[in-house]
Design a protein around this motif. Structure first.
Motif, short mmCIF file in Angstrom:
data_model
loop_
_atom_site.label_atom_id
_atom_site.label_comp_id
_atom_site.label_asym_id
_atom_site.label_seq_id
_atom_site.Cartn_x
_atom_site.Cartn_y
_atom_site.Cartn_z
N PRO A 243 0.94 -0.91 -0.19
CA PRO A 243 0.34 -0.28 -0.41
C PRO A 243 0.92 1.04 0.12
O PRO A 243 1.58 0.67 0.68
N GLU A 244 0.44 2.29 -0.74
CA GLU A 244 1.24 3.35 -0.95
C GLU A 244 0.60 4.56 0.72
O GLU A 244 -0.68 4.79 1.02
N ASP A 245 2.07 4.93 1.11
CA ASP A 245 1.37 6.05 2.58
C ASP A 245 2.59 6.17 2.77
O ASP A 245 3.99 6.32 2.76
N SER A 246 2.21 7.25 3.79
CA SER A 246 3.10 7.96 4.37
C SER A 246 4.11 7.55 5.63
O SER A 246 3.27 6.85 5.85
N ILE A 247 4.84 7.55 6.09
CA ILE A 247 5.22 7.13 7.55
C ILE A 247 4.56 7.61 8.77
O ILE A 247 4.43 7.03 9.32
N ASP A 248 4.26 9.29 8.57
CA ASP A 248 3.31 9.50 9.36
C ASP A 248 2.41 8.97 10.05
O ASP A 248 1.57 7.95 11.04
N TYR A 249 1.59 8.80 9.04
CA TYR A 249 -0.37 8.31 8.52
C TYR A 249 -0.24 6.68 8.86
O TYR A 249 -1.55 6.52 9.61
N ALA A 250 0.40 6.11 8.29
CA ALA A 250 1.05 4.45 8.21
C ALA A 250 1.35 4.03 10.14
O ALA A 250 0.80 3.10 11.03
N VAL A 251 3.27 5.43 10.65
CA VAL A 251 3.13 4.35 11.65
C VAL A 251 3.08 5.65 13.17
O VAL A 251 2.39 5.46 14.14
N MET A 252 3.40 6.75 12.74
CA MET A 252 4.04 7.48 13.38
C MET A 252 2.35 7.83 14.46
O MET A 252 2.81 8.23 15.64
N GLU A 253 1.34 8.75 13.52
CA GLU A 253 0.13 8.69 14.25
C GLU A 253 -0.14 7.70 15.22
O GLU A 253 -1.16 8.34 16.50
N LYS A 254 -0.07 6.48 14.88
CA LYS A 254 -0.87 5.57 15.71
C LYS A 254 0.39 5.33 16.96
O LYS A 254 -0.30 4.57 17.82
N ALA A 255 1.35 5.17 16.86
CA ALA A 255 2.20 4.88 17.80
C ALA A 255 2.59 5.53 18.95
O ALA A 255 1.98 6.77 18.65
N GLY A 256 2.84 4.78 20.32
CA GLY A 256 2.55 5.70 21.02
C GLY A 256 3.60 5.42 21.94
O GLY A 256 4.14 6.86 23.28
N ASN A 257 4.58 5.35 21.15
CA ASN A 257 6.48 5.19 21.83
C ASN A 257 6.98 6.83 20.93
O ASN A 257 7.71 6.13 20.41
N VAL A 258 6.57 7.63 20.60
CA VAL A 258 7.13 8.43 19.87
C VAL A 258 7.82 10.04 20.79
O VAL A 258 6.26 11.00 21.58
N SER A 259 8.62 9.78 20.98
CA SER A 259 9.80 11.12 21.30
C SER A 259 9.95 12.46 20.07
O SER A 259 10.34 12.35 19.20
N VAL A 260 10.50 13.66 21.14
CA VAL A 260 10.73 14.38 19.67
C VAL A 260 11.70 15.46 20.95
O VAL A 260 11.98 15.91 21.86
N VAL A 261 12.88 15.61 19.56
CA VAL A 261 13.88 16.61 20.11
C VAL A 261 13.77 17.88 19.32
O VAL A 261 14.04 18.04 17.84
N ARG A 262 13.80 19.21 20.31
CA ARG A 262 14.09 20.14 19.23
C ARG A 262 15.00 20.79 18.85
O ARG A 262 16.23 20.78 19.64
N PHE A 263 15.31 21.28 17.60
CA PHE A 263 16.38 21.29 17.00
C PHE A 263 15.95 23.36 16.50
O PHE A 263 14.86 24.51 16.22
N GLU A 264 17.16 23.74 17.86
CA GLU A 264 16.94 25.19 17.60
C GLU A 264 17.76 26.19 16.52
O GLU A 264 17.78 27.22 15.94
#
Length: 470
Positions: A243-264
């Motif tokens: 299937p055609e899909d972006s990684i954001d839609y397919a996985v990241m928006e559903k996963a509960g183990n996502v963290s973020v680092v801020r780049f200045e």
């Protein structure tokens, strides 16, 4: 060691006419003296990084190898997608490939067409996120915004889990102007850079849980892949089920183990000509100009000529972008530069070759460009890399004249083999089996004059080929 995964697809529409389907923007020198792809590969080399894995398409495989060789980077592998299916299939294919080489590796998924002014600072941000990745988190990177941008997706950060690392609350779709202004006022919100750091096993588990159809089909395609001249070709039959899909839609928006680092630091995805203007050096009236351009009474304008033979002149322009190439010119209001892809779609519907075909045609042995195309004749300039050779071939509909203008050519015509140096020429009769090679250590350039009833690139019968194209 972190294995960089360079995602290297793209349709080449947003920076048309410089970027096209046959030669998308990551391979061009949009800003700086090297391509965006080369800058991305160089950015993640050195201490702490393993050799990169590249995911690309069949048409770009030799451009990738040539550009990596140009900066002295040897890839750990180059995966060839049968066709582009957005970022999710590319991500899991590369994670599986990297895990089979080293089950414990961390992988860094990065687009290959972004501009980052301070690579060392971005590497520091990656190093900061490593502790969370080693604990089973998928770490994404948010860019500290400097304006209320509507052309990017945004991220919202939550509470801190480590120093400089926060839980990701949500992904935010590209907002309208009012929503972007609201997001810009809250430091928790950042631009989405589309860069992810995780262990290969963590990403594999996320796909199994949240995108099993993509995972199963991609795994089957990798299992049945074939090696070709050092490339790993994913199996096309299994790939048809992906299937055609972006990684954001397919996985990241559903996963509960996502963290973020801020780049200045400063970052841009160079997604429009306006963003290229923003990244360019400007004069005291806000004009960004390339060589071969002249500017009279202009303000906040981008003038760019990609041909030494094309002088581009702007007079009285305000907030405009004008890009001139040998075969196409684009002029737009700066505020409409996001709509360039709509113009490309129109050109494609009309059958204009400029919509997708770059004027320089890159091949594994070098490149060529058409100088003149007329009724029953064509004139090309052909550049052959040192040590490279074209296929042993013949034509059904055309004869050719070759004139060497730089370097030395070894020419085969039926049973005769000869060396030609500058200012020497040879005639290739219709139907003759022939080949040109560059036996020297400097590029070889010749002028080819074709004559005949049909001059298309598909009028080739190959008998031998160093690049498995027979």
């Amino acid at each position: 060691m972190i294995t960089p995964i360079l995602l290297c697809g793209g349709s080449g529409t947003r920076l048309w006419p410089l970027s096209r389907k046959s030669f998308p923007k990551q391979f061009t020198n949009v800003v700086g003296d090297e391509s965006l792809f080369q800058a991305s590969a160089r950015r993640f080399t050195g201490e702490g990084f393993a050799e990169p894995v590249v995911v690309t398409g069949n048409d770009f495989r030799f451009i990738v190898t040539e550009q990596l060789a140009g900066i002295g980077v040897a890839p750990a592998g180059i995966l060839i997608e049968p066709d582009g299916r957005n970022t999710a299939p590319a991500a899991i294919a590369s994670a599986l490939y990297a895990a089979r080489r080293d089950p414990d590796t961390l992988i860094l998924l990065v687009p290959s067409d972004h501009a980052i002014a301070d690579p060392a600072a971005f590497r520091d941000a990656v190093a900061k996120g490593r502790v969370a990745a080693e604990e089973g988190q998928i770490v994404t990177f948010g860019i500290a915004p400097n304006r209320a941008e509507t052309g990017y997706g945004w991220l919202e950060a939550g509470e801190a889990t480590h120093e400089g690392i926060h839980r990701l609350v949500r992904f935010i779709e590209k907002p309208d102007a009012a929503r972007a202004a609201e997001l810009f006022t809250d430091r928790r919100n950042m631009w989405n850079a589309g860069v992810f750091l995780a262990s290969a096993q963590t990403l594999i588990a996320a796909f199994r849980d949240h995108a099993p159809e993509i995972y199963d089909a991609v795994e089957a395609s990798l299992d049945d892949s074939a090696t070709d001249l050092g490339f790993t070709r994913l199996d096309p039959d299994a790939w048809t089920r992906v299937p055609e899909d972006s990684i954001d839609y397919a996985v990241m928006e559903k996963a509960g183990n996502v963290s973020v680092v801020r780049f200045e630091g400063h970052w841009s995805d160079l997604g429009s000509w306006e963003s290229v203007w923003q990244e360019s050096d400007k004069d005291d009236r806000g004009n960004a100009r390339s060589e071969n351009t002249t500017c009279f009474d202009c303000d906040d304008t981008l003038l760019r000529s990609e041909s030494d033979e094309m002088e581009l002149v702007g007079i009285g322009l305000k907030n405009m972008v004008a890009v001139a190439m040998r075969d196409a010119v684009m002029v737009a209001d700066m505020s409409d530069s996001q709509n360039v892809k709509k113009a490309v779609s129109t050109l494609k519907q009309r059958g204009a070759k400029q919509a997708q075909q770059f004027p320089v045609d890159h091949r594994p042995w070098g490149w060529f460009e058409t100088l003149i195309l007329g009724d029953r004749f064509q004139v090309k300039r052909i550049h052959v890399h040192p040590g490279a050779a074209l296929s042993l071939q013949s034509h059904v509909h055309r004869s050719e004249h070759w004139i060497v203008v730089q370097g030395t050519a070894r020419v085969t015509v039926d049973d005769a083999v000869q060396l030609l140096t500058e200012n020497q020429s040879v005639y290739i009769p219709l139907g003759a089996v022939h080949r040109m090679e560059n036996p020297g250590k400097v590029p070889m350039v010749l002028i080819e004059v074709q004559t005949g009833s049909y001059l298309g690139e598909d009028d080739i019968i190959r008998y031998e080929d160093d690049y498995a194209r027979t």
